[in-house]
Scaffold this active site. Structure first.
Site, short mmCIF file in Angstrom:
data_model
loop_
_atom_site.label_atom_id
_atom_site.label_comp_id
_atom_site.label_asym_id
_atom_site.label_seq_id
_atom_site.Cartn_x
_atom_site.Cartn_y
_atom_site.Cartn_z
N TYR A 171 -23.81 -8.54 -17.52
CA TYR A 171 -24.48 -9.73 -17.02
C TYR A 171 -25.56 -10.17 -18.02
CZ TYR A 171 -22.17 -8.45 -12.63
OH TYR A 171 -21.25 -8.14 -11.68
N ARG A 219 -32.50 -2.32 -13.12
CA ARG A 219 -31.25 -1.56 -13.26
C ARG A 219 -30.81 -1.60 -14.72
NH1 ARG A 219 -25.95 -0.80 -9.52
NH2 ARG A 219 -26.05 1.44 -9.84
N GLN A 344 -9.88 0.49 -2.40
CA GLN A 344 -8.83 -0.41 -1.91
C GLN A 344 -9.35 -1.56 -1.05
OE1 GLN A 344 -5.93 3.27 -1.36
NE2 GLN A 344 -5.12 1.49 -0.36
N TRP A 584 -5.21 0.20 -13.75
CA TRP A 584 -5.22 0.40 -15.21
C TRP A 584 -5.50 1.87 -15.56
CZ3 TRP A 584 -9.77 2.07 -17.54
CH2 TRP A 584 -10.93 1.94 -16.78
P1 FAD Z 1 2.33 8.55 8.59
O1 FAD Z 1 1.20 8.92 7.72
O2 FAD Z 1 3.68 8.64 8.04
O3 FAD Z 1 2.22 9.44 9.90
C1 FAD Z 1 3.22 9.50 10.88
C2 FAD Z 1 3.09 10.78 11.65
O4 FAD Z 1 3.95 10.72 12.79
C3 FAD Z 1 3.50 12.03 10.88
O5 FAD Z 1 2.44 12.97 10.91
C4 FAD Z 1 4.72 12.55 11.63
O6 FAD Z 1 4.79 13.97 11.65
C5 FAD Z 1 4.49 12.00 13.02
N1 FAD Z 1 5.70 11.84 13.86
C6 FAD Z 1 6.81 11.11 13.56
N2 FAD Z 1 7.66 11.14 14.61
C7 FAD Z 1 7.07 11.90 15.56
C8 FAD Z 1 7.45 12.28 16.87
N3 FAD Z 1 8.55 11.87 17.45
N4 FAD Z 1 6.60 13.08 17.58
C9 FAD Z 1 5.43 13.50 17.04
N5 FAD Z 1 5.03 13.15 15.80
C10 FAD Z 1 5.84 12.35 15.08
N6 FAD Z 1 -2.12 4.91 1.05
C11 FAD Z 1 -3.24 4.35 0.62
O7 FAD Z 1 -3.75 3.45 1.25
N7 FAD Z 1 -3.84 4.77 -0.53
C12 FAD Z 1 -3.34 5.77 -1.26
O8 FAD Z 1 -3.90 6.12 -2.30
C13 FAD Z 1 -2.16 6.39 -0.82
N8 FAD Z 1 -1.61 7.40 -1.53
C14 FAD Z 1 -0.46 7.97 -1.08
C15 FAD Z 1 0.07 9.00 -1.81
C16 FAD Z 1 1.25 9.61 -1.39
C17 FAD Z 1 1.84 10.72 -2.23
C18 FAD Z 1 1.86 9.18 -0.20
C19 FAD Z 1 3.12 9.83 0.29
C20 FAD Z 1 1.32 8.15 0.54
C21 FAD Z 1 0.16 7.53 0.11
N9 FAD Z 1 -0.41 6.48 0.80
C22 FAD Z 1 -1.56 5.92 0.36
C23 FAD Z 1 0.26 5.86 1.94
C24 FAD Z 1 -0.39 6.28 3.26
O9 FAD Z 1 -0.46 7.68 3.33
C25 FAD Z 1 0.45 5.71 4.39
O10 FAD Z 1 0.43 4.30 4.31
C26 FAD Z 1 -0.09 6.12 5.75
O11 FAD Z 1 -0.06 7.52 5.86
C27 FAD Z 1 0.73 5.52 6.89
O12 FAD Z 1 0.18 5.95 8.08
P2 FAD Z 1 1.01 6.09 9.42
O13 FAD Z 1 0.06 6.71 10.38
O14 FAD Z 1 1.60 4.80 9.78
O15 FAD Z 1 2.21 7.06 9.10
P1 NAP Z 2 6.09 0.56 -2.91
O1 NAP Z 2 4.76 0.44 -3.53
O2 NAP Z 2 6.60 -0.54 -2.10
O3 NAP Z 2 7.10 0.86 -4.09
C1 NAP Z 2 8.44 1.08 -3.90
C2 NAP Z 2 9.18 1.16 -5.22
O4 NAP Z 2 10.54 1.33 -4.98
C3 NAP Z 2 9.03 -0.07 -6.08
O5 NAP Z 2 8.93 0.33 -7.45
C4 NAP Z 2 10.34 -0.83 -5.88
O6 NAP Z 2 10.47 -1.53 -7.07
C5 NAP Z 2 11.33 0.31 -5.61
N1 NAP Z 2 12.39 -0.03 -4.67
C6 NAP Z 2 12.32 -0.73 -3.52
N2 NAP Z 2 13.53 -0.81 -2.93
C7 NAP Z 2 14.39 -0.13 -3.71
C8 NAP Z 2 15.79 0.15 -3.64
N3 NAP Z 2 16.54 -0.28 -2.64
N4 NAP Z 2 16.34 0.86 -4.63
C9 NAP Z 2 15.61 1.31 -5.65
N5 NAP Z 2 14.28 1.07 -5.78
C10 NAP Z 2 13.69 0.36 -4.81
O7 NAP Z 2 6.14 1.85 -2.00
P2 NAP Z 2 5.75 3.35 -2.24
O8 NAP Z 2 5.59 3.67 -3.68
O9 NAP Z 2 6.75 4.10 -1.46
O10 NAP Z 2 4.36 3.49 -1.56
C11 NAP Z 2 4.20 3.31 -0.15
C12 NAP Z 2 2.89 2.73 0.15
O11 NAP Z 2 1.86 3.69 -0.08
C13 NAP Z 2 2.63 1.57 -0.77
O12 NAP Z 2 2.60 0.36 -0.06
C14 NAP Z 2 1.34 1.86 -1.43
O13 NAP Z 2 0.43 0.79 -1.26
C15 NAP Z 2 0.80 3.09 -0.74
N6 NAP Z 2 0.28 3.91 -1.82
C16 NAP Z 2 -0.83 3.48 -2.42
C17 NAP Z 2 -1.31 4.20 -3.47
C18 NAP Z 2 -2.57 3.75 -4.16
O14 NAP Z 2 -2.97 4.37 -5.13
N7 NAP Z 2 -3.22 2.71 -3.73
C19 NAP Z 2 -0.69 5.34 -3.90
C20 NAP Z 2 0.46 5.75 -3.25
C21 NAP Z 2 0.94 5.00 -2.21
P3 NAP Z 2 11.80 -2.30 -7.55
O15 NAP Z 2 12.25 -3.02 -6.33
O16 NAP Z 2 11.35 -3.19 -8.65
O17 NAP Z 2 12.68 -1.23 -8.05
FE1 SF4 Z 3 -14.05 2.62 1.67
FE2 SF4 Z 3 -12.36 3.35 -0.28
FE3 SF4 Z 3 -14.27 1.55 -0.74
FE4 SF4 Z 3 -14.95 4.10 -0.29
S1 SF4 Z 3 -13.80 3.30 -2.01
S2 SF4 Z 3 -15.92 2.30 0.55
S3 SF4 Z 3 -13.37 4.69 1.19
S4 SF4 Z 3 -12.53 1.32 0.63
#
Ligand code: FAD
Ligand code: NAP
Ligand code: SF4
Length: 678
Positions: A171, A219, A344, A584
């Site tokens: 700034y 600052r 986020q 990034w």
């Molecule tokens: P889920 O987290 O999928 O929870 C569903 C729950 O329902 C599970 O615990 C399952 O066991 C339970 N369940 C299903 N069926 C039944 C049943 N019949 N009876 C009892 N229990 C049941 N999101 C972000 O915003 N930022 C991130 O950085 C981020 N990083 C991620 C990294 C990874 C590796 C992964 C896999 C996901 C990440 N996400 C991130 C995505 C985020 O975790 C999901 O969007 C979020 O967990 C979705 O929440 P949910 O409660 O809808 O579902």
């Molecule tokens: P996503 O971000 O929607 O990415 C899905 C990937 O799969 C994309 O690269 C997509 O790109 C590909 N894809 C979609 N349909 C496909 C198909 N039929 N065949 C092959 N490739 C296909 O979903 P995600 O990586 O599963 O993550 C789930 C959610 O968790 C996301 O919405 C994300 O925001 C959240 N999350 C966030 C973070 C974070 O750091 N903020 C980290 C992890 C997860 P193409 O269609 O171009 O191939």
């Molecule tokens: Fe909330 Fe994430 Fe921002 Fe921390 S970094 S204030 S947890 S949105």
């Protein structure tokens, strides 16, 4: 009540001579968007008053410009009418707790202001600024200084206890300091004493305007993270000069916005930069504030006890939990909803023109809209699924007085957060699960783990309401050979349930594809937990403090012994869906580890030879051991369909409601809004 014995430094008051801070935690300045909306004063009054009630010692507002060219049409304070509006904010804070101080941050964006009328010492466009700034002449410089003094005076009139002048981040003030943005040869440029003149003069004139009994925080860019940036000696010289010119407190800031070193994202270790403040503190007498990734009271206590700072600035942690300080004071730190540094809902929103909020606390900046009132008609509610959506729904509903039973088929709460927390750099995600586990205890939620709920069970229990938060199932793309042993789902890869070979293709480059690439190319301890490793990986040096803090050496990132290719079908660059302020860093880390990124991929077949594709129409065989499928997700609605068939009304939340573009921010927000209305 006496403060919790665990944090003696945090809860020792700080005497500033003419006034006193009741503890050592302040809420750092954040631009939230609340500055610019209709009814901004009332909304900010509610937002800050909640934090004042939550125990913080001092609040710094978001940046407010001293004139139009400073902001490009954003919030400014230069008139009596504007000052009257600010009085609504200061009155609310002082009514909440007369001992809490509130200071207005005066922010002159200089070349980063979104207006062609933006000004700077020289017409040097910032890498991230939209316009070439107009060079200030002598009269223009005098006008800017006078406008700072006027703004501070208006702040005093509005009832603020002080002002913070931001002299960092790229700034206006900081562009005078750095040679590459200050090309002047007059008394405002050239040698460092001249480049310092403008910020020092601003402090002097502000002090002159407001009198001695008004907090004036400066600052400073303690490390600007720029090659050719400020040296340690220059930072100290500036600190001493602003102290002499009338600053009450010096606050350390790290980085300019255009720097390529992460300073607050999840992969930055807690309190990584505090040591730098400690080095500067030895050279000045006024109290010093440190900041960045200090998100829990113990971290703050340790920094203060080490003597690295006199005060701790927590900004995002105050979005995540308005009562953080009160909970620490009362020894209830296990109840703190910790900021996980995801950016986020805060910075990613700010930088894309959306209202700030918080992933773990959707009430942040919506204090007047999203209100969890006690229910007048308590009901029996079953929540199926203890992922982020189910946890948010269950805790908000139970907090309002409903009787909640929470089911999960898994042996622990958390859903996909249990996968996320295994990714190096996402260790903080475990804090959210600790928070929810404690809330479940406190709110008396009946938690049934290892219990797969079905329609018959739920119907028999005759709940008043059933919430289906069953999440998602990974998408299995219709590619020939998708059941071949080489193809592994991301869940199996993250949990280590299936082996991952030395050569890997990752099919899908969304958030999960990137996280899987991070996990399988990582070795040794996580740099998010090790400050020395972090310094090496990002080419910074907190000890010898080279110019800008950056070493100029090639970042030392251990190249992976795995050969990994991350791919997607879209022809665009990879990682576009990642967070604006963090994407990034993920791209850079993977590139430095040697991960190849390929777009425009058409998946044809998986067989013993590997993954057969067409890349931009040309056949390419990826001769890999393993294909990890990260191809997005589909809603898991089996239970919901069964319930409807059985005549049991149910509501969907989170991934079960909509899997496309799902993230935890949306899951928690949607569930909280629904539960607020239940
Ligand atoms: P889920 O987290 O999928 O929870 C569903 C729950 O329902 C599970 O615990 C399952 O066991 C339970 N369940 C299903 N069926 C039944 C049943 N019949 N009876 C009892 N229990 C049941 N999101 C972000 O915003 N930022 C991130 O950085 C981020 N990083 C991620 C990294 C990874 C590796 C992964 C896999 C996901 C990440 N996400 C991130 C995505 C985020 O975790 C999901 O969007 C979020 O967990 C979705 O929440 P949910 O409660 O809808 O579902
Ligand atoms: P996503 O971000 O929607 O990415 C899905 C990937 O799969 C994309 O690269 C997509 O790109 C590909 N894809 C979609 N349909 C496909 C198909 N039929 N065949 C092959 N490739 C296909 O979903 P995600 O990586 O599963 O993550 C789930 C959610 O968790 C996301 O919405 C994300 O925001 C959240 N999350 C966030 C973070 C974070 O750091 N903020 C980290 C992890 C997860 P193409 O269609 O171009 O191939
Ligand atoms: Fe909330 Fe994430 Fe921002 Fe921390 S970094 S204030 S947890 S949105």
């Amino acid at each position: 009540m006496t403060a919790h014995a665990r944090y003696p430094h945090v809860f020792s008051p700080l005497d500033l001579g003419f006034t006193k801070l009741k503890n050592r935690i302040l809420m750092g300045s954040m631009h939230t968007g609340l500055e610019d909306v209709p009814g901004w004063a009332e909304r900010q009054a509610a937002y800050f008053a909640e934090r004042a009630l939550g125990g913080v010692g001092m609040i710094i507002t978001g940046g407010i410009g001293p004139n139009i060219e400073a902001t490009g049409g954003g919030a400014k304070l230069s008139t009596i009418e504007e000052s009257d509006q600010h009085r609504i904010v200061t009155d609310a804070v002082h009514a909440a707790d007369p001992d809490v101080k509130i200071c207005l941050q005066i922010l002159h964006a200089g070349p980063l202001a979104h207006t062609p009328d933006c000004v700077a010492p020289s017409p040097v466009k910032s890498r991230i600024g939209p316009f070439v700034p107009n060079e200030l002449d002598e009269a223009g410089i005098e006008k800017q200084i006078a406008d700072f003094a006027n703004c501070a005076l208006m702040a005093r009139r509005a009832g603020y206890d002080g002002v913070e002048i931001i002299g960092s981040a790229g700034y206006l003030l900081s562009t005078f300091l750095v040679a590459k943005t200050n090309l002047r040869t007059d008394r405002w440029g050239g040698r460092y004493e001249n480049r310092m003149r403008f910020p020092v003069e601003v402090v002097r004139r502000v002090r002159e305007a407001v009198g001695p009994d008004f907090i004036l925080i400066f600052r400073i860019a303690a490390m600007d993270m720029l090659e050719g940036g400020m040296s340690f000696e220059e930072v100290v010289a500036l600190a001493k000069a602003v102290e002499a010119a009338g600053a009450t407190i010096i606050s350390t800031h790290f980085t300019w916005h255009e720097s390529l070193v992460p300073t607050i994202a999840t992969m930055v270790p807690r309190a990584a930069f505090a040591k730098v403040t400690g080095h500067i503190r030895k050279h000045v007498r006024v109290p010093m504030i440190t900041s960045n990734r200090i998100n829990m009271p113990q971290v703050a206590e340790d920094v203060l006890a080490r003597g690295d700072a006199d005060l701790i600035s927590m900004a995002r942690p105050m979005l995540a939990d308005a009562e953080l300080v009160k909970k620490a004071f009362e020894g209830r730190e296990d109840e703190i909803n910790t900021c996980i540094a995801c950016n986020q809902a805060c910075l990613d929103h700010t930088f894309t023109g959306r209202m700030t909020s918080c992933l773990v606390n959707p009430r942040a900046c919506r204090e007047t809209e999203l209100i969890y009132l006690p229910t007048r008609a308590p009901r029996q509610i079953a929540v199926v699924g203890a992922g982020p959506a189910g946890l948010a729904y269950a805790t908000v509903a139970a907090g309002r007085g409903h009787k909640v039973t929470l089911y999960d088929a898994a042996p622990e709460i958390g859903g996909q957060f249990n996968l996320a927390k295994r990714i190096p750099g996402k260790e903080e995600f475990a804090e959210t699960l600790r928070y929810y586990a404690r809330q479940i205890e406190l709110l008396g939620i009946d938690l049934k783990l290892n219990t797969r709920a079905d329609a018959a069970m739920l119907k028999a229990a005759r709940y008043d309401e059933v919430i289906v938060a069953t999440g998602i199932q990974p998408r299995r793309p219709e590619v020939e050979g998708i059941t071949h042993p080489k193809a592994v789902s991301y869940i199996d890869a993250i949990l280590g349930r299936k082996p991952v070979g030395k050569t890997v293709a990752i099919m899908g480059a969304g958030g999960i594809g990137f996280d899987v690439a991070e996990l399988i190319t990582h070795s040794g301890p996580s740099s998010a937990l090790d400050i020395d490793l972090f310094q090496k990986e990002w080419g910074v040096d907190f000890t010898s403090h080279p110019r800008g803090g950056v070493t100029g050496l090639v970042p030392q990132v251990a190249r992976s012994d795995r050969d990994v290719t991350l791919m997607q079908r879209k022809p665009t660059g990879l990682g576009r869906s990642l967070g604006r302020t963090t994407g990034w860093t993920h791209r850079l880390t993977l590139q430095r580890r040697g991960v190849k990124m390929v777009s425009g991929v058409d998946y044809r077949r998986i067989d013993d030879a590997g993954l057969h594709t067409l890349v931009n129409g040309e056949p390419v065989l990826f001769d890999v051991d393993t294909v990890i499928v990260c191809a997005g997700q589909l809603p898991l609605r089996t239970l919901y369909d069964e319930l409807l068939a059985a005549g049991v009304p149910a509501q969907l939340v989170g991934g079960a409601f909509e899997a496309a573009e799902l993230d935890a921010k949306r899951a928690i927000n949607q569930a909280s809004e629904l539960a607020a209305a239940a």
